[in-house]
Write an enzyme that holds these catalytic residues in place. Structure first.
Site, PDB file in Angstrom:
ATOM      1  N   HIS A  16      -8.013  -5.618   0.278  1.00 59.18           N
ATOM      2  CA  HIS A  16      -6.771  -4.935   0.538  1.00 59.18           C
ATOM      3  C   HIS A  16      -5.768  -5.494   1.778  1.00 59.18           C
ATOM      4  O   HIS A  16      -5.954  -4.988   2.962  1.00 59.18           O
ATOM      5  CB  HIS A  16      -6.902  -3.553   0.874  1.00 59.18           C
ATOM      6  CG  HIS A  16      -5.784  -2.490   0.796  1.00 59.18           C
ATOM      7  ND1 HIS A  16      -5.052  -2.111  -0.126  1.00 59.18           N
ATOM      8  CD2 HIS A  16      -5.364  -1.834   1.952  1.00 59.18           C
ATOM      9  CE1 HIS A  16      -4.460  -1.238  -0.122  1.00 59.18           C
ATOM     10  NE2 HIS A  16      -4.353  -0.895   1.315  1.00 59.18           N
TER      11      HIS A  16
ATOM     12  N   ASP B 178      -9.933  -5.763  -4.049  1.00 57.44           N
ATOM     13  CA  ASP B 178      -9.406  -4.368  -3.319  1.00 57.44           C
ATOM     14  C   ASP B 178     -10.217  -3.078  -3.799  1.00 57.44           C
ATOM     15  O   ASP B 178     -10.244  -2.933  -5.208  1.00 57.44           O
ATOM     16  CB  ASP B 178      -7.696  -4.204  -3.784  1.00 57.44           C
ATOM     17  CG  ASP B 178      -7.141  -3.283  -2.877  1.00 57.44           C
ATOM     18  OD1 ASP B 178      -7.928  -2.106  -2.582  1.00 57.44           O
ATOM     19  OD2 ASP B 178      -6.126  -3.630  -2.233  1.00 57.44           O
TER      20      ASP B 178
ATOM     21  N   SER C 231       0.776  -1.331  -0.087  1.00 53.42           N
ATOM     22  CA  SER C 231      -0.021   0.025   0.083  1.00 53.42           C
ATOM     23  C   SER C 231       0.737   1.295  -0.066  1.00 53.42           C
ATOM     24  O   SER C 231       1.765   1.391  -0.936  1.00 53.42           O
ATOM     25  CB  SER C 231      -1.021   0.033   1.120  1.00 53.42           C
ATOM     26  OG  SER C 231      -2.065   0.853   1.155  1.00 53.42           O
TER      27      SER C 231
END
EC number: 3.1.2.-
Length: 265
Positions: free
Chosen positions: A239, A211, A121
């Site tokens: 995610h 996601d 991320s």
């Protein structure tokens, strides 16, 4: 300063991968999230987990499992209430905390080459940006950051665009700086696509098909990384870091392939 590194002394001679957690989490949590990768790679690589420099509230995706694992950290601003820091200072802090994580691992007796960055991320965005800085320095000045030669990047749920990690680099168009929120929800994102900011250092991209940020992750893969040096794994997840054996095995296989391609072995 807290960093989390593998404690297995049997790995001290192995090539090392520097791991950057997401925003609103920390190195300890990321190590737990990467336990499948650690187990699968333990005889081949030493994974070292760096702590981000800036305090943060917890990200929503960590609260359900890791709410008691604070304090939480971030590499970049991701909420408007996060204090604005001069970009040069933000980059210096990021570099300092990464260097200290690497130095602490040296002090622990590890001797392996630093071969790759692995980020999730926000950590993937920073990892890609660091690789782009390394590439830019090499192309413009014939050199790279002292002692650093990351051969490839492993980008899990990484979002475009890169951020500028060196204010002395003149880029056209300029990249967002490290003081900005770059969530790609604004129209100015179009300025960066197809404009020559292309990473040619090999990258492995890992995308969860459920996601919510998948479209933005695909932008990093498609618009910012060269076709000849990028690889993609898509898996049935949201995610988070893959954990099931079938998903982890795909990632491990591609890491091994990248290591061969880049001369690690």
């Amino acid at each position: 300063m807290n960093t989390t590194r593998t404690l297995d002394n049997s790995t001290i001679h192995l090539p090392r991968i520097l791991c950057l957690h997401g925003g609103g989490t920390n190195a300890r949590i990321f190590r737990a999230q990467c336990r499948g990768l650690i187990a699968g790679l333990k005889s081949e690589y030493r994974l070292v987990f760096a702590q981000a420099p800036f305090a943060s509230q917890a990200g929503s995706d960590v609260l359900s499992v890791y709410s008691q694992w604070g304090p939480f950290r971030r590499w970049l601003r991701w909420r408007p209430e996060h204090p604005v820091i001069p970009p040069e200072d933000a980059v210096q802090e990021i570099d300092t905390w990464l260097e200290k994580a690497m130095h602490q691992d040296d002090l622990a007796g590890a001797t392996g080459e630093w071969i790759a960055l692995l980020g999730f991320s926000q950590g993937a965005k920073v990892s890609a940006s660091l690789l782009y800085r390394q590439q830019s320095w090499q192309e413009l000045f014939g050199t790279r950051p002292a002692g650093i030669n990351f051969r490839f990047g492993i980008l899990l749920a990484g979002q475009a665009p890169f951020i500028s990690m060196d204010s002395d680099l003149t880029l056209d168009p300029p990249l967002p700086d490290a003081s900005q929120i770059t969530d790609l929800k604004h129209s100015e994102r179009e300025l960066f696509y197809g404009k020559g900011h292309v990473l040619r250092i090999p990258t492995l991209h890992v995308h969860g098909l459920r996601d919510k940020g998948l479209d933005h992750h695909r932008k990093l893969f498609e618009d910012f990384c060269a076709p000849q040096s990028r690889r993609l794994i898509e898996w049935d997840g949201d995610h988070r870091v893959p954990l099931k054996l079938k998903d982890v095995s795909l990632v491990i296989h591609q890491i091994r392939e990248l290591a061969k391609e880049t001369g690690v072995y």
